[in-house]
Design a protein around this motif. Structure first.
Motif, PDB file in Angstrom:
ATOM      1  N   GLY A 417       0.804  -1.223   0.000  1.00 30.27           N
ATOM      2  CA  GLY A 417       0.000   0.000   0.000  1.00 30.27           C
ATOM      3  C   GLY A 417       0.834   1.269   0.000  1.00 30.27           C
ATOM      4  N   GLU A 418       0.127   2.406   0.213  1.00 29.92           N
ATOM      5  CA  GLU A 418       0.769   3.714   0.191  1.00 29.92           C
ATOM      6  C   GLU A 418       1.081   4.155   1.617  1.00 29.92           C
ATOM      7  N   LEU A 419       2.338   4.484   1.863  1.00 25.73           N
ATOM      8  CA  LEU A 419       2.759   4.911   3.196  1.00 25.73           C
ATOM      9  C   LEU A 419       2.878   6.435   3.224  1.00 25.73           C
ATOM     10  N   PHE A 420       2.016   7.064   4.001  1.00 23.65           N
ATOM     11  CA  PHE A 420       2.068   8.506   4.197  1.00 23.65           C
ATOM     12  C   PHE A 420       1.576   8.791   5.611  1.00 23.65           C
ATOM     13  N   PHE A 421       1.416  10.046   5.976  1.00 24.43           N
ATOM     14  CA  PHE A 421       1.155  10.397   7.370  1.00 24.43           C
ATOM     15  C   PHE A 421      -0.037   9.674   7.979  1.00 24.43           C
ATOM     16  N   ALA A 422      -1.081   9.406   7.156  1.00 26.53           N
ATOM     17  CA  ALA A 422      -2.284   8.774   7.707  1.00 26.53           C
ATOM     18  C   ALA A 422      -2.088   7.276   7.908  1.00 26.53           C
ATOM     19  N   SER A 423      -1.488   6.591   6.925  1.00 22.96           N
ATOM     20  CA  SER A 423      -1.330   5.147   7.026  1.00 22.96           C
ATOM     21  C   SER A 423      -0.143   4.746   7.893  1.00 22.96           C
ATOM     22  N   SER A 424       0.904   5.570   7.928  1.00 23.23           N
ATOM     23  CA  SER A 424       2.112   5.199   8.674  1.00 23.23           C
ATOM     24  C   SER A 424       1.903   5.269  10.187  1.00 23.23           C
ATOM     25  N   ASN A 425       0.886   6.023  10.624  1.00 26.86           N
ATOM     26  CA  ASN A 425       0.624   6.108  12.067  1.00 26.86           C
ATOM     27  C   ASN A 425       0.293   4.742  12.668  1.00 26.86           C
ATOM     28  N   ASP A 426      -0.394   3.899  11.881  1.00 23.07           N
ATOM     29  CA  ASP A 426      -0.776   2.566  12.372  1.00 23.07           C
ATOM     30  C   ASP A 426       0.292   1.518  12.085  1.00 23.07           C
ATOM     31  N   LEU A 427       1.308   1.884  11.322  1.00 18.70           N
ATOM     32  CA  LEU A 427       2.302   0.911  10.887  1.00 18.70           C
ATOM     33  C   LEU A 427       3.090   0.345  12.058  1.00 18.70           C
ATOM     34  N   VAL A 428       3.477   1.225  12.990  1.00 17.95           N
ATOM     35  CA  VAL A 428       4.338   0.806  14.107  1.00 17.95           C
ATOM     36  C   VAL A 428       3.679  -0.277  14.944  1.00 17.95           C
ATOM     37  N   GLY A 429       2.370  -0.254  15.093  1.00 17.34           N
ATOM     38  CA  GLY A 429       1.679  -1.214  15.954  1.00 17.34           C
ATOM     39  C   GLY A 429       1.418  -2.564  15.319  1.00 17.34           C
ATOM     40  N   GLN A 430       1.860  -2.791  14.100  1.00 14.13           N
ATOM     41  CA  GLN A 430       1.543  -4.040  13.410  1.00 14.13           C
ATOM     42  C   GLN A 430       2.714  -5.039  13.410  1.00 14.13           C
ATOM     43  N   PHE A 431       3.675  -4.810  14.285  1.00 12.54           N
ATOM     44  CA  PHE A 431       4.824  -5.708  14.388  1.00 12.54           C
ATOM     45  C   PHE A 431       4.878  -6.317  15.793  1.00 12.54           C
ATOM     46  N   ASP A 432       5.285  -7.580  15.857  1.00 14.35           N
ATOM     47  CA  ASP A 432       5.364  -8.296  17.148  1.00 14.35           C
ATOM     48  C   ASP A 432       6.807  -8.236  17.642  1.00 14.35           C
ATOM     49  N   TYR A 433       7.162  -7.154  18.298  1.00 10.89           N
ATOM     50  CA  TYR A 433       8.556  -6.905  18.674  1.00 10.89           C
ATOM     51  C   TYR A 433       9.092  -7.937  19.659  1.00 10.89           C
ATOM     52  N   ALA A 434       8.270  -8.396  20.598  1.00 12.04           N
ATOM     53  CA  ALA A 434       8.748  -9.312  21.643  1.00 12.04           C
ATOM     54  C   ALA A 434       8.913 -10.734  21.134  1.00 12.04           C
ATOM     55  N   ALA A 435       7.963 -11.221  20.319  1.00  8.95           N
ATOM     56  CA  ALA A 435       7.975 -12.631  19.918  1.00  8.95           C
ATOM     57  C   ALA A 435       8.759 -12.915  18.640  1.00  8.95           C
ATOM     58  N   ASP A 436       9.054 -11.897  17.843  1.00 12.84           N
ATOM     59  CA  ASP A 436       9.756 -12.131  16.577  1.00 12.84           C
ATOM     60  C   ASP A 436      11.178 -12.640  16.816  1.00 12.84           C
ATOM     61  N   PRO A 437      11.707 -13.416  15.861  1.00 12.28           N
ATOM     62  CA  PRO A 437      13.097 -13.893  15.967  1.00 12.28           C
ATOM     63  C   PRO A 437      14.094 -12.752  15.853  1.00 12.28           C
ATOM     64  N   ASP A 438      15.393 -13.099  15.911  1.00 13.87           N
ATOM     65  CA  ASP A 438      16.425 -12.060  15.976  1.00 13.87           C
ATOM     66  C   ASP A 438      16.585 -11.267  14.685  1.00 13.87           C
ATOM     67  N   ARG A 439      16.189 -11.829  13.564  1.00 13.89           N
ATOM     68  CA  ARG A 439      16.350 -11.105  12.290  1.00 13.89           C
ATOM     69  C   ARG A 439      14.974 -10.824  11.696  1.00 13.89           C
ATOM     70  N   VAL A 440      14.757  -9.543  11.370  1.00 14.24           N
ATOM     71  CA  VAL A 440      13.469  -9.110  10.817  1.00 14.24           C
ATOM     72  C   VAL A 440      13.719  -8.465   9.458  1.00 14.24           C
ATOM     73  N   VAL A 441      12.973  -8.921   8.450  1.00 14.99           N
ATOM     74  CA  VAL A 441      13.056  -8.345   7.108  1.00 14.99           C
ATOM     75  C   VAL A 441      11.727  -7.654   6.796  1.00 14.99           C
ATOM     76  N   ILE A 442      11.813  -6.399   6.402  1.00 15.03           N
ATOM     77  CA  ILE A 442      10.597  -5.651   6.010  1.00 15.03           C
ATOM     78  C   ILE A 442      10.652  -5.448   4.504  1.00 15.03           C
ATOM     79  N   ASP A 443       9.755  -6.111   3.799  1.00 18.97           N
ATOM     80  CA  ASP A 443       9.727  -6.060   2.329  1.00 18.97           C
ATOM     81  C   ASP A 443       8.743  -4.984   1.869  1.00 18.97           C
ATOM     82  N   LEU A 444       9.278  -3.937   1.247  1.00 23.01           N
ATOM     83  CA  LEU A 444       8.439  -2.828   0.771  1.00 23.01           C
ATOM     84  C   LEU A 444       8.291  -2.833  -0.745  1.00 23.01           C
ATOM     85  N   SER A 445       8.428  -4.006  -1.369  1.00 19.60           N
ATOM     86  CA  SER A 445       8.312  -4.088  -2.837  1.00 19.60           C
ATOM     87  C   SER A 445       6.940  -3.648  -3.320  1.00 19.60           C
TER      88      SER A 445
END
Length: 495
Positions: A417-445
């Motif tokens: 999707g399109e990342l701008f001020f309205a959509s990026s505000n919710d972006l931070v909360g959609q990752f599982d920081y505690a349970a994820d493994p040591d390496r995280v890849v974010i694919d923005l293709s």
């Protein structure tokens, strides 16, 4: 190429066409007649002599016919401009009003040169429809005082005028129906000595042409600071109304106009008008619709003749024009309202298919314009409403999905999707920081970064993972997104 052939190439296509000449001349005459009571009414709103409004309509129409960017559009003294400058005239006097008109013209030239006309592409269709419908309502409301507390004979005259404009075109379109209606109703009222309000009741018509001169004000910084706010407000309101009207005429005639030239042309016309002692003006939607939609005019000739006929009618035929019943002109304006209103936009079938957001924007625009009697406010509020609705709609399109391979120490988050001020505000909360493994890849293709807010959100995500000893790799950035991210990442928060 011979000089004669070159001259023919520069000559407008319509110059040698008698049919076009007839249409343009008659359209100019109808508009010239319709301008008289309007200009007088707007003079009263501004608190100046009726001749001031008539002079402004004359100079605006004549000048804009040469320097304007939209053929066949009518510019003259308007209610929107009158409302803006009325307080200045009331508090400081007529000289300050004239000075403000000249300064407003300078502002319009500057804004036109800076490309303010290009902002018109950000006005959505729903705002345009709301603008047109609100305008039709305002024009009709302006006729209501002419239909209240009047002799009973006014009503059959208005009905008769409307009937003539509906049925006369079925007989012939050689002569514009509004002109026929005005002439017939005038003859009837004069011949039968029917006592109804006339154009002459609105105020005395001028008996001579305006003469140029400088405004009677002190040429000082104090004068400039006094008139500048009014001049800037007039410049913005005038440009907004003119550019919206030009866009409407573009759609009606299926032709393009130069909005930048129109912006600069409006400024030139107002400067000339100010030096001739006029109250300034801008494009007039009602008279433009009479010219373009009702009378079928398409060239600058009709605009020029509307102003020229206005002065000729006032100076040479003043007593005759003064005898025209207001009912005839009210009938013309009511017909214009009916033709201008977009009835398709409120048809039940259309409303069922139209997205709720589009309907909301249209209604907001109409309500704001009608409530404030200011087209500029309605267009701005409508456009902002449309942008907010669009931002909320697009913000929902940004999605994040996580894929973790069994036994792998890597999780891949795919952002779509399109990342701008309205959509990026919710972006931070959609990752599982505690349970994820040591390496995280974010694919923005399948995503695009539009602003600094999105870069800041990605930085915040990396920081949260780093606090837990995990690494983040961002992949798939397209070139514009990579460039923006590369320039801003790590620079948006204090170190």
């Amino acid at each position: 190429m011979s000089p004669a052939a070159r001259l023919r190439g520069l000559r407008p296509d319509w110059l040698g066409n008698p049919k076009v000449w007839r249409t343009e001349i008659l359209a100019g005459l109808v508009v010239g007649l319709a301008l008289i009571p309007e200009a007088i009414s707007f003079s009263i709103i501004a608190g100046v002599d009726p001749a001031v409004g008539l002079f402004a309509s004359f100079t605006m129409a004549v000048v804009i016919s040469v320097v304007g960017g939209r053929r066949a559009m009518i510019s003259a003294a308007t209610g929107a401009v009158a409302l803006v400058i009325a307080p200045l005239n009331r508090e400081h006097g007529f000289g300050y009003l004239v000075a403000a008109v000249i300064l407003a013209g300078v502002f319009q030239i500057a804004l036109g040169a800076l490309g303010v006309a290009r902002l018109m592409r950000f006005v959505p269709r729903s705002v345009m429809v709301g603008f047109v419908n609100a305008l039709a309502i305002l024009v009709f409301m302006a006729q209501v005082p002419e239909m209240t507390d009047v002799p009973w004979a006014v009503y059959p005259l208005i009905i008769g005028g409307l009937g003539l404009m509906v049925f006369f075109p079925k007989v012939t379109t050689v002569i514009p129906a509004p002109l026929v209606s005005i002439v017939i109703l005038a003859v009837i009222t004069v011949a039968a000595a029917i006592a109804v309000p006339t154009v002459g009741d609105k105020g005395a018509l001028p008996s001579s042409l305006p003469v140029p001169g400088l405004p009677d004000v002190p040429f000082s910084l104090d004068t400039l600071t006094t008139i500048a706010p009014y001049a800037f407000a007039m410049a913005l309101v005038g440009l907004m109304e003119s550019l919206m009207t030009a866009k409407l005429v573009d759609e009606i005639t299926d032709t393009r106009s130069s909005k930048t030239r129109e912006s600069i042309g409006q400024g030139i016309a107002n400067i000339v008008t100010g030096f001739f002692g006029g109250m300034g003006g801008c494009a007039m939607i009602g008279q433009t619709m009479i010219n373009v939609k009702v009378s079928g005019a398409r060239t600058r000739l009709s605009t020029f003749l509307a102003g020229a006929f206005l002065m000729v009618l006032c100076i040479v035929f003043g007593p005759i024009v003064s005898a025209i019943p207001m009912a005839a002109l009210v009938a013309v304006m009511v017909m214009v309202c009916f033709a201008t209103f977009d009835w398709h936009s409120i048809a039940p079938k259309t409303l069922k298919r139209m997205p709720a957001g589009e309907i909301t924007v249209m209604v907001v625009t109409v309500v704001c314009v009608v409530a404030t009697s200011n087209l500029a406010i309605g267009v701005v509020v409508g456009s902002v409403t449309a942008m907010v609705i669009f931002a909320k709609r697009v913000a929902r399109l940004a999605q994040v999905t996580a894929v973790t391979e069994p036994g792998s120490a890597t999780v891949v988050y795919t952002v779509t999707g399109e990342l701008f001020f309205a959509s990026s505000n919710d972006l931070v909360g959609q990752f599982d920081y505690a349970a994820d493994p040591d390496r995280v890849v974010i694919d923005l293709s399948a995503a695009h970064i539009w602003d600094a807010s999105s870069v800041a959100a990605l930085d915040a995500i990396e920081t949260k993972y780093a606090q837990r000893g995990k690494t983040v790799e961002i992949i798939g950035l397209n070139d514009p997104s990579a460039d923006l991210h590369g320039r801003l990442t790590g620079e948006l928060t204090p170190h």
